[in-house]
Design a protein around this motif. Structure first.
Motif, PDB file in Angstrom:
ATOM      1  N   ALA A 139       0.835  -1.203   0.000  1.00 35.78           N
ATOM      2  CA  ALA A 139       0.000   0.000   0.000  1.00 35.78           C
ATOM      3  C   ALA A 139       0.870   1.254   0.000  1.00 35.78           C
ATOM      4  CB  ALA A 139      -0.936  -0.010   1.204  1.00 35.78           C
ATOM      5  N   LEU A 140       2.004   1.208   0.706  1.00 31.37           N
ATOM      6  CA  LEU A 140       2.946   2.333   0.680  1.00 31.37           C
ATOM      7  C   LEU A 140       3.503   2.523  -0.723  1.00 31.37           C
ATOM      8  CD1 LEU A 140       5.009   1.884   3.971  1.00 31.37           C
ATOM      9  CD2 LEU A 140       2.952   3.211   3.607  1.00 31.37           C
ATOM     10  N   PHE A 141       3.884   1.403  -1.373  1.00 36.66           N
ATOM     11  CA  PHE A 141       4.418   1.488  -2.731  1.00 36.66           C
ATOM     12  C   PHE A 141       3.373   2.096  -3.666  1.00 36.66           C
ATOM     13  CE2 PHE A 141       7.047  -2.636  -1.880  1.00 36.66           C
ATOM     14  CZ  PHE A 141       7.720  -1.972  -0.874  1.00 36.66           C
ATOM     15  N   ARG A 142       2.130   1.673  -3.498  1.00 38.27           N
ATOM     16  CA  ARG A 142       1.040   2.176  -4.339  1.00 38.27           C
ATOM     17  C   ARG A 142       0.904   3.690  -4.191  1.00 38.27           C
ATOM     18  NH1 ARG A 142      -5.308   0.217  -3.798  1.00 38.27           N
ATOM     19  NH2 ARG A 142      -6.208   1.778  -5.229  1.00 38.27           N
ATOM     20  N   LEU A 143       1.000   4.190  -2.973  1.00 39.41           N
ATOM     21  CA  LEU A 143       0.890   5.629  -2.744  1.00 39.41           C
ATOM     22  C   LEU A 143       2.063   6.377  -3.372  1.00 39.41           C
ATOM     23  CD1 LEU A 143      -0.397   5.837   0.936  1.00 39.41           C
ATOM     24  CD2 LEU A 143      -1.508   6.788  -1.092  1.00 39.41           C
ATOM     25  N   GLU A 144       3.261   5.842  -3.218  1.00 38.51           N
ATOM     26  CA  GLU A 144       4.429   6.532  -3.770  1.00 38.51           C
ATOM     27  C   GLU A 144       4.411   6.545  -5.299  1.00 38.51           C
ATOM     28  OE1 GLU A 144       7.983   6.985  -1.025  1.00 38.51           O
ATOM     29  OE2 GLU A 144       7.919   4.845  -1.453  1.00 38.51           O
ATOM     30  N   ASN A 145       3.781   5.545  -5.891  1.00 39.58           N
ATOM     31  CA  ASN A 145       3.714   5.469  -7.352  1.00 39.58           C
ATOM     32  C   ASN A 145       2.472   6.149  -7.926  1.00 39.58           C
ATOM     33  OD1 ASN A 145       6.046   3.733  -8.396  1.00 39.58           O
ATOM     34  ND2 ASN A 145       5.265   2.440  -6.764  1.00 39.58           N
ATOM     35  N   ALA A 146       1.618   6.710  -7.060  1.00 37.33           N
ATOM     36  CA  ALA A 146       0.383   7.348  -7.532  1.00 37.33           C
ATOM     37  C   ALA A 146       0.712   8.449  -8.543  1.00 37.33           C
ATOM     38  CB  ALA A 146      -0.403   7.925  -6.358  1.00 37.33           C
ATOM     39  N   ALA A 147       0.082   8.368  -9.722  1.00 37.71           N
ATOM     40  CA  ALA A 147       0.391   9.308 -10.801  1.00 37.71           C
ATOM     41  C   ALA A 147      -0.613  10.437 -10.921  1.00 37.71           C
ATOM     42  CB  ALA A 147       0.476   8.551 -12.132  1.00 37.71           C
ATOM     43  N   ASN A 148      -1.738  10.343 -10.213  1.00 42.33           N
ATOM     44  CA  ASN A 148      -2.739  11.404 -10.298  1.00 42.33           C
ATOM     45  C   ASN A 148      -3.537  11.452  -8.992  1.00 42.33           C
ATOM     46  OD1 ASN A 148      -4.938   9.401 -10.536  1.00 42.33           O
ATOM     47  ND2 ASN A 148      -4.132   9.070 -12.602  1.00 42.33           N
ATOM     48  N   ASP A 149      -4.436  12.422  -8.913  1.00 34.91           N
ATOM     49  CA  ASP A 149      -5.196  12.642  -7.688  1.00 34.91           C
ATOM     50  C   ASP A 149      -6.075  11.444  -7.327  1.00 34.91           C
ATOM     51  OD1 ASP A 149      -4.056  15.114  -7.865  1.00 34.91           O
ATOM     52  OD2 ASP A 149      -5.813  16.072  -8.746  1.00 34.91           O
ATOM     53  N   ALA A 150      -6.710  10.863  -8.339  1.00 31.55           N
ATOM     54  CA  ALA A 150      -7.607   9.735  -8.080  1.00 31.55           C
ATOM     55  C   ALA A 150      -6.837   8.551  -7.494  1.00 31.55           C
ATOM     56  CB  ALA A 150      -8.327   9.321  -9.364  1.00 31.55           C
ATOM     57  N   GLU A 151      -5.652   8.260  -8.044  1.00 29.45           N
ATOM     58  CA  GLU A 151      -4.836   7.155  -7.542  1.00 29.45           C
ATOM     59  C   GLU A 151      -4.350   7.443  -6.122  1.00 29.45           C
ATOM     60  OE1 GLU A 151      -1.677   6.355 -10.240  1.00 29.45           O
ATOM     61  OE2 GLU A 151      -3.006   5.706 -11.880  1.00 29.45           O
ATOM     62  N   LEU A 152      -4.028   8.701  -5.844  1.00 26.22           N
ATOM     63  CA  LEU A 152      -3.560   9.067  -4.509  1.00 26.22           C
ATOM     64  C   LEU A 152      -4.662   8.863  -3.469  1.00 26.22           C
ATOM     65  CD1 LEU A 152      -1.281  10.282  -2.800  1.00 26.22           C
ATOM     66  CD2 LEU A 152      -2.210  12.544  -3.310  1.00 26.22           C
ATOM     67  N   LEU A 153      -5.862   9.334  -3.758  1.00 28.86           N
ATOM     68  CA  LEU A 153      -6.966   9.189  -2.807  1.00 28.86           C
ATOM     69  C   LEU A 153      -7.363   7.725  -2.630  1.00 28.86           C
ATOM     70  CD1 LEU A 153      -9.193  12.238  -3.815  1.00 28.86           C
ATOM     71  CD2 LEU A 153      -7.656  12.027  -1.850  1.00 28.86           C
ATOM     72  N   ALA A 154      -7.342   6.961  -3.743  1.00 29.50           N
ATOM     73  CA  ALA A 154      -7.653   5.532  -3.647  1.00 29.50           C
ATOM     74  C   ALA A 154      -6.601   4.813  -2.807  1.00 29.50           C
ATOM     75  CB  ALA A 154      -7.743   4.922  -5.040  1.00 29.50           C
ATOM     76  N   GLY A 155      -5.349   5.223  -2.947  1.00 29.91           N
ATOM     77  CA  GLY A 155      -4.284   4.622  -2.156  1.00 29.91           C
ATOM     78  C   GLY A 155      -4.430   4.921  -0.672  1.00 29.91           C
ATOM     79  N   ILE A 156      -4.843   6.154  -0.346  1.00 28.02           N
ATOM     80  CA  ILE A 156      -5.084   6.507   1.056  1.00 28.02           C
ATOM     81  C   ILE A 156      -6.199   5.645   1.629  1.00 28.02           C
ATOM     82  CG2 ILE A 156      -5.957   8.303   2.587  1.00 28.02           C
ATOM     83  CD1 ILE A 156      -3.142   8.830   1.870  1.00 28.02           C
ATOM     84  N   ASP A 157      -7.272   5.442   0.855  1.00 26.72           N
ATOM     85  CA  ASP A 157      -8.386   4.600   1.310  1.00 26.72           C
ATOM     86  C   ASP A 157      -7.909   3.171   1.583  1.00 26.72           C
ATOM     87  OD1 ASP A 157     -10.187   6.680   1.161  1.00 26.72           O
ATOM     88  OD2 ASP A 157     -10.869   6.184  -0.861  1.00 26.72           O
ATOM     89  N   ALA A 158      -7.082   2.645   0.658  1.00 24.21           N
ATOM     90  CA  ALA A 158      -6.588   1.275   0.817  1.00 24.21           C
ATOM     91  C   ALA A 158      -5.704   1.155   2.058  1.00 24.21           C
ATOM     92  CB  ALA A 158      -5.812   0.855  -0.435  1.00 24.21           C
ATOM     93  N   LEU A 159      -4.815   2.123   2.255  1.00 23.10           N
ATOM     94  CA  LEU A 159      -3.928   2.098   3.418  1.00 23.10           C
ATOM     95  C   LEU A 159      -4.725   2.199   4.717  1.00 23.10           C
ATOM     96  CD1 LEU A 159      -1.011   2.102   4.482  1.00 23.10           C
ATOM     97  CD2 LEU A 159      -1.041   4.598   4.314  1.00 23.10           C
ATOM     98  N   ALA A 160      -5.708   3.095   4.753  1.00 20.66           N
ATOM     99  CA  ALA A 160      -6.535   3.265   5.953  1.00 20.66           C
ATOM    100  C   ALA A 160      -7.278   1.980   6.283  1.00 20.66           C
ATOM    101  CB  ALA A 160      -7.512   4.417   5.751  1.00 20.66           C
ATOM    102  N   GLY A 161      -7.754   1.275   5.254  1.00 20.69           N
ATOM    103  CA  GLY A 161      -8.459   0.025   5.486  1.00 20.69           C
ATOM    104  C   GLY A 161      -7.557  -1.060   6.045  1.00 20.69           C
ATOM    105  N   LEU A 162      -6.300  -1.079   5.614  1.00 18.65           N
ATOM    106  CA  LEU A 162      -5.371  -2.122   6.054  1.00 18.65           C
ATOM    107  C   LEU A 162      -4.884  -1.903   7.482  1.00 18.65           C
ATOM    108  CD1 LEU A 162      -3.242  -2.581   2.805  1.00 18.65           C
ATOM    109  CD2 LEU A 162      -4.775  -4.263   3.830  1.00 18.65           C
ATOM    110  N   VAL A 163      -4.825  -0.659   7.929  1.00 19.59           N
ATOM    111  CA  VAL A 163      -4.281  -0.392   9.267  1.00 19.59           C
ATOM    112  C   VAL A 163      -5.376  -0.110  10.288  1.00 19.59           C
ATOM    113  CG1 VAL A 163      -2.134   0.522   8.340  1.00 19.59           C
ATOM    114  CG2 VAL A 163      -4.003   2.094   8.833  1.00 19.59           C
ATOM    115  N   SER A 164      -6.640  -0.319   9.893  1.00 18.69           N
ATOM    116  CA  SER A 164      -7.741  -0.019  10.812  1.00 18.69           C
ATOM    117  C   SER A 164      -7.638  -0.829  12.098  1.00 18.69           C
ATOM    118  CB  SER A 164      -9.086  -0.286  10.128  1.00 18.69           C
ATOM    119  OG  SER A 164      -9.180  -1.648   9.715  1.00 18.69           O
ATOM    120  N   GLY A 165      -7.097  -2.039  12.015  1.00 16.73           N
ATOM    121  CA  GLY A 165      -6.970  -2.863  13.215  1.00 16.73           C
ATOM    122  C   GLY A 165      -5.552  -2.967  13.726  1.00 16.73           C
TER     123      GLY A 165
END
Length: 273
Positions: free
Chosen positions: A171-197
């Motif tokens: 998920a960190l790699f995905r955020l660092e490779n985000a090429a546009n705003d939509a990918e960045l926000l989607a990456g934040i959502d994915a990271l937040a979901g993975l660390v919720s617990g």
């Protein structure tokens, strides 16, 4: 100035994140016999006259499953813009210094070492990954058995632009490779979901990393002093992106008006002449 290396060092000082990295990105043949969940960080300090181990490098001790013994995982965080051609030589020296320290402590059966290089540069890693590639000897030479042997395993973040399954490191790699705003926000959502617990310390470190390192790299400024969670990060990023888009639109309009006025002025001058 953002302490880029320090922020990553803090992140990967968390055994949960390193365990995730090893479990998802190291070949199963290398870690099948390791008790990854039992890994623990080793605080070592060693140096030579001309070379010190960098603060961004981390060492973990991982026991074998179902038996005695352990390995040392040497994690080198290489966050430069280009590959380091001396990497394998540096790892050889670091490993020798680690072994010297263990030997001085009375260890006579030295543990194996797995050097792991994590690289997030934009350029591809094309330098040698073994000492054999650096030593000027023809293939099959009888001198090869007497030469130092060392190799490292490389993880290039830019090879995983979409992350990797449910991997937290991915998920960190995905955020660092985000090429546009939509990918960045989607990456934040994915990271937040993975660390919720996850543990609160890791969640806070990830939030700090996004605010201090990731957002500035993407050209976004966050008032990180007031942000406590990744959901707040997403809200603020969305607001920043909206404002940025409004500024871009307004700037485009202003330039268009200036071009029309300049064109009219030039036309008036020509008619006057």
């Amino acid at each position: 100035m953002v302490d880029h290396d320090g922020s990553y060092h803090r992140l990967f000082s968390n055994p949960q994140l390193v365990a995730d990295l090893v479990r998802h990105f190291v070949p199963k043949t290398l870690c099948a016999c390791l008790d990854i969940d039992a890994m623990e960080r080793v605080n070592t300090k060693f140096h030579a006259r001309t070379l010190e181990r960098r603060i961004s490098d981390l060492i973990y001790r991982i026991p074998f499953t179902g038996g005695e013994g352990e390995i040392y995982l040497y994690l080198l965080l290489e966050f430069q813009s280009a590959a380091d051609p001396e990497m394998v030589l540096r790892i050889l020296v670091y490993t020798a210094l680690l072994y010297q320290q263990l030997f001085d402590q009375g260890v006579r059966r030295l543990p194996p070492v797995l050097p792991l290089v994590l690289y997030n540069g934009d350029r591809r890693w094309t330098v040698a990954d073994s000492m054999q590639a650096l030593i000027a000897l023809p293939e099959g030479s009888p001198l090869w058995p007497y030469q130092p042997q060392m190799r490292y395993y490389l993880i290039e973040e830019n090879r995983f632009p979409g992350g990797k399954g449910d991997s937290l490191a991915g998920a960190l790699f995905r955020l660092e490779n985000a090429a546009n705003d939509a990918e960045l926000l989607a990456g934040i959502d994915a990271l937040a979901g993975l660390v919720s617990g996850s543990n609160p310390g890791l969640r806070q470190d990830l939030t700090t990393w996004v605010c201090h390192v990731l957002a500035p790299r993407k050209g976004l400024e966050l008032a990180h002093g007031q942000i406590q969670d990744l959901t707040e990060v997403r809200t603020m990023l969305s607001e920043n992106i909206r404002k940025w888009q409004e500024r871009v639109i307004e700037e485009s309009r202003r330039k268009a008006v200036e071009e029309v006025l300049q064109e009219g002025k030039q036309k008036g001058l020509e008619e006057g002449r």
